[in-house]
Design a protein around this motif. Structure first.
Motif, PDB file in Angstrom:
ATOM      1  N   PRO B 208       0.814  -1.229   0.000  1.00 44.44           N
ATOM      2  CA  PRO B 208       0.000   0.000   0.000  1.00 44.44           C
ATOM      3  C   PRO B 208       0.849   1.281   0.000  1.00 44.44           C
ATOM      4  N   LEU B 209       1.945   1.296   0.776  1.00 43.56           N
ATOM      5  CA  LEU B 209       2.766   2.502   0.811  1.00 43.56           C
ATOM      6  C   LEU B 209       3.497   2.735  -0.506  1.00 43.56           C
ATOM      7  N   LEU B 210       3.612   1.695  -1.295  1.00 49.00           N
ATOM      8  CA  LEU B 210       4.323   1.792  -2.558  1.00 49.00           C
ATOM      9  C   LEU B 210       3.390   2.252  -3.687  1.00 49.00           C
ATOM     10  N   SER B 211       2.091   2.362  -3.379  1.00 49.47           N
ATOM     11  CA  SER B 211       1.140   2.587  -4.477  1.00 49.47           C
ATOM     12  C   SER B 211       1.409   3.857  -5.296  1.00 49.47           C
ATOM     13  N   PRO B 212       1.899   4.978  -4.715  1.00 51.74           N
ATOM     14  CA  PRO B 212       2.218   6.112  -5.597  1.00 51.74           C
ATOM     15  C   PRO B 212       3.252   5.746  -6.658  1.00 51.74           C
ATOM     16  N   THR B 213       4.300   5.029  -6.249  1.00 53.48           N
ATOM     17  CA  THR B 213       5.325   4.609  -7.214  1.00 53.48           C
ATOM     18  C   THR B 213       4.718   3.691  -8.269  1.00 53.48           C
ATOM     19  N   THR B 214       3.892   2.743  -7.815  1.00 52.99           N
ATOM     20  CA  THR B 214       3.293   1.795  -8.751  1.00 52.99           C
ATOM     21  C   THR B 214       2.453   2.531  -9.781  1.00 52.99           C
ATOM     22  N   PHE B 215       1.682   3.509  -9.313  1.00 59.67           N
ATOM     23  CA  PHE B 215       0.818   4.232 -10.228  1.00 59.67           C
ATOM     24  C   PHE B 215       1.636   5.028 -11.240  1.00 59.67           C
ATOM     25  N   PHE B 216       2.644   5.717 -10.724  1.00 57.49           N
ATOM     26  CA  PHE B 216       3.530   6.482 -11.607  1.00 57.49           C
ATOM     27  C   PHE B 216       4.128   5.566 -12.683  1.00 57.49           C
ATOM     28  N   LEU B 217       4.614   4.406 -12.252  1.00 61.61           N
ATOM     29  CA  LEU B 217       5.245   3.489 -13.195  1.00 61.61           C
ATOM     30  C   LEU B 217       4.248   2.940 -14.206  1.00 61.61           C
ATOM     31  N   MET B 218       2.991   2.764 -13.763  1.00 59.60           N
ATOM     32  CA  MET B 218       1.991   2.265 -14.707  1.00 59.60           C
ATOM     33  C   MET B 218       1.841   3.234 -15.874  1.00 59.60           C
ATOM     34  N   VAL B 219       1.717   4.527 -15.556  1.00 59.40           N
ATOM     35  CA  VAL B 219       1.561   5.511 -16.627  1.00 59.40           C
ATOM     36  C   VAL B 219       2.792   5.511 -17.524  1.00 59.40           C
ATOM     37  N   VAL B 220       3.972   5.551 -16.914  1.00 63.42           N
ATOM     38  CA  VAL B 220       5.209   5.586 -17.700  1.00 63.42           C
ATOM     39  C   VAL B 220       5.309   4.363 -18.608  1.00 63.42           C
ATOM     40  N   ASN B 221       4.932   3.210 -18.089  1.00 59.65           N
ATOM     41  CA  ASN B 221       5.045   1.984 -18.874  1.00 59.65           C
ATOM     42  C   ASN B 221       4.038   1.927 -20.011  1.00 59.65           C
ATOM     43  N   VAL B 222       2.846   2.483 -19.772  1.00 67.54           N
ATOM     44  CA  VAL B 222       1.875   2.515 -20.858  1.00 67.54           C
ATOM     45  C   VAL B 222       2.413   3.407 -21.979  1.00 67.54           C
ATOM     46  N   VAL B 223       2.961   4.570 -21.604  1.00 69.21           N
ATOM     47  CA  VAL B 223       3.539   5.463 -22.617  1.00 69.21           C
ATOM     48  C   VAL B 223       4.681   4.756 -23.346  1.00 69.21           C
TER      49      VAL B 223
END
Lengths: 282, 293
Positions: B208-223
């Motif tokens: 749960p504490l990692l979720s900001p990083t996970t979300f950021f990486l999701m966007v970057v990876n989709v791009v």
């Protein structure tokens, strides 16, 4: 470590070793293939240990290139890639330092407007505006030139942002002291700001060098003259040829040469690079 | 954020901005405007006459089965690359975060793919999976599956996914590791004292504490999977066999440069721009929100 659990430590090593194997295996096989002769690669399963043709294969490749692939000697491609990567890295750092300085240290009309124009480039990767950008470069007569390879890729907001963020953390007292001692804006920039940004400049340099070296689509579009081919785009031709003739050893040697310079840069400057990467993008 | 102490003048700062503004206008803004303009025009077969067709190019695209097919291919590709890339990198980062012997060595090796160009990554895996001489193709054949990415669309898709994920592991790994190291050790220790085992600690505190990083990486990876993977595909499958690995960016390229269908290619560019703007907007909304924490 929170607690001592031997099986967990074992699991960690195991998973990390698998990860490392996954990462290194393709590169190892490419290297091994580049040290055998073309025939022994096609005649069965690829060997797992290097052969004895390392020097011979690389010498042929660097001086003559690969026959039938439509490219010149590979040293020329390496040189072109180097020129492109260096111009992009140096150019980006130069123009972003200047523009970040202007945006942070001056108040002038349209400041935010200029900032947003630069910012907009974040949303326009070269891949989405391929044709029109190509037309602009063609109209300017920049096809088949180092300028055409590098200048259109120089403007990007990432470096400007990093420098802006960094300049904002430089204490105002330094600016005041410099002004009291009679330093103008340019003097302040040259003697205080740039020396203070050394670490950031180095980090950006690594990231941009890799970015420039690894460009693929752009050199593919703007070069038709083989003396301007870069190594990363040249590989595709070699692979196409290698599929019909037994020249996989040379294609793989080119691959190794194409990935070696950026890998060395990243590994040698690891700490700077990691810091720069994680800070730029967050 | 603004500086309190600034320099005066109007001409000098503009002069400083000039190089970047000039390049941005000439090579970014102007071509983007051109794309918008061309997307509402249509040229005849010989490029002699250009007529204004309004949104006709877009309407055609949306009813064109090969474009819609390419959309579907992009979705499958992008989702697989993002999910697989994040999962593998998270696993590795969690393992590397606990202090063990040799951690620096592992990290150094794990960041290598970052430096490898997507096209080169594609070629490396293409060689491993080459149906006649590739060592992995040989192993897969040994398991009873006749691997051939030159004839099977599924195999080709798997190949480009593997190459793209491989290339992106380092990036995700570094960000996950930075995210993990920002989690206060006291939280983890408190949980351990309360009797939570490693798995429990991961699911209820670390993840749960990692979720900001996970979300950021999701966007970057989709791009990343939308645009940068062009090299992987062009150097290996060339969008084939058939249309099975033709992602949207690849289609813009082939329609524009190979088929010379300018209006359609421009309209596709505009759609891609809209997607990037949307993704960037999502990312910035989220960053703003996080800053207030």
């Amino acid at each position: 470590m929170v607690e001592n659990r031997p099986w967990l430590t074992f699991l960690q090593h195991f998973v990390l070793l698998c990860g490392v194997a996954l990462v290194v295996f393709p590169i190892w096989i490419a290297f091994v293939a580049s040290t055998h002769d073309g025939r022994s690669l096609v005649s069965g399963v690829i060997p797992l240990l290097p052969g004895d043709l390392f020097f011979e294969n690389y010498r042929t490749l660097l001086s003559e290139g690969m026959a039938g692939s439509g490219g010149g000697p590979v040293w020329l491609m390496l040189f072109n890639s180097l020129v492109m990567a260096l111009s992009i890295a140096v150019g980006k750092i130069a123009i972003s330092l200047l523009s970040a300085f202007a945006v942070v240290y001056f108040r002038f009309p349209f400041r935010m407007f200029c900032f947003w124009i630069i910012f907009a480039t974040l949303m326009l990767p070269v891949e989405v505006r391929i044709l029109p950008t190509f037309e602009v470069v063609a109209n300017l007569g920049m096809l088949n030139s180092y300028a055409g390879l590098s200048i259109p890729l120089i403007a990007s907001a990432t470096a400007t942002f990093l420098f802006r963020q960094f300049f904002l953390t430089v204490p105002d007292e330094l600016t005041e002291a410099a002004r009291m001692d009679g330093a103008g804006p340019f003097r302040f920039f040259k003697d205080i700001l740039v020396p203070l940004s050394r670490t950031n400049i180095a980090a950006i340099f690594v990231i941009m060098f890799i970015y420039g070296w690894n460009q693929y689509l752009w050199p593919l579009l703007v070069t038709t003259d083989e003396s301007f081919y870069t190594i990363v785009m040249g590989i595709q031709r070699m692979v196409t040829v290698a599929d019909s003739y037994p020249r996989w050893h040379l294609a793989m040697a080119t691959t190794v040469l194409a990935l070696l310079p950026p890998v060395i840069v990243v590994v040698v400057m690891q700490r700077l690079f990691v810091k720069g990467l994680v800070e730029t993008e967050k | 954020m603004h500086k309190k102490v600034t320099f005066g003048g109007f001409g000098f700062p503009l002069l400083l901005l000039l190089p970047q503004l000039a390049i941005t206008l000439v090579f970014f803004i102007w071509p983007a405007a051109q794309a918008l303009y061309q997307s509402v025009l249509r040229q005849d077969a010989f490029g002699l006459r250009t007529t204004f067709v309004g949104l006709n190019n877009f309407a055609r695209l949306l009813s064109d089965s090969s474009y819609l097919g390419s959309f579907k291919v992009t979705m499958v590709f992008s989702a697989s690359v993002t999910l697989a890339g994040l999962a593998i990198a998270l696993l590795l980062a969690v393992m590397a975060d606990r202090t063990i012997k040799g951690a620096t060595g592992y990290k150094t090796l794990l960041i290598i793919p970052y430096a490898v160009a997507p096209a080169v990554a594609g070629v490396l895996w293409y060689f491993l999976f080459n149906p006649s001489i590739g060592i992995l193709a040989y192993l897969v054949r040994g398991m009873g599956y006749a691997w051939n990415h030159q004839t099977s669309g599924t195999d080709a898709m798997i190949l480009v996914i593997i190459a793209s994920v491989w290339k992106q592991i380092s990036y995700n790994f570094l960000f996950f590791l930075a995210g993990l190291q920002a989690i206060p050790k006291s939280l983890i220790e408190a949980a351990a004292i309360d009797g939570a085992g490693p798995w429990k600690r991961f699911t209820s505190i670390i993840f749960p504490l990692l979720s900001p990083t996970t979300f950021f990486l999701m966007v970057v990876n989709v791009v990343y999977s939308f645009f940068e993977t062009f090299g992987v595909i062009h150097a290996t499958t060339s969008g084939g066999p058939g249309q099975s690995t033709t992602i949207l960016v690849y289609k813009v390229f082939t329609d524009g440069f190979v088929a010379l269908n300018l209006g359609s290619s421009a309209a596709q560019s505009v759609i891609l721009m809209l997607i990037v703007i949307l993704l960037t907007a999502i990312q910035f909304r989220y960053i703003e929100r996080r800053v207030q924490y």
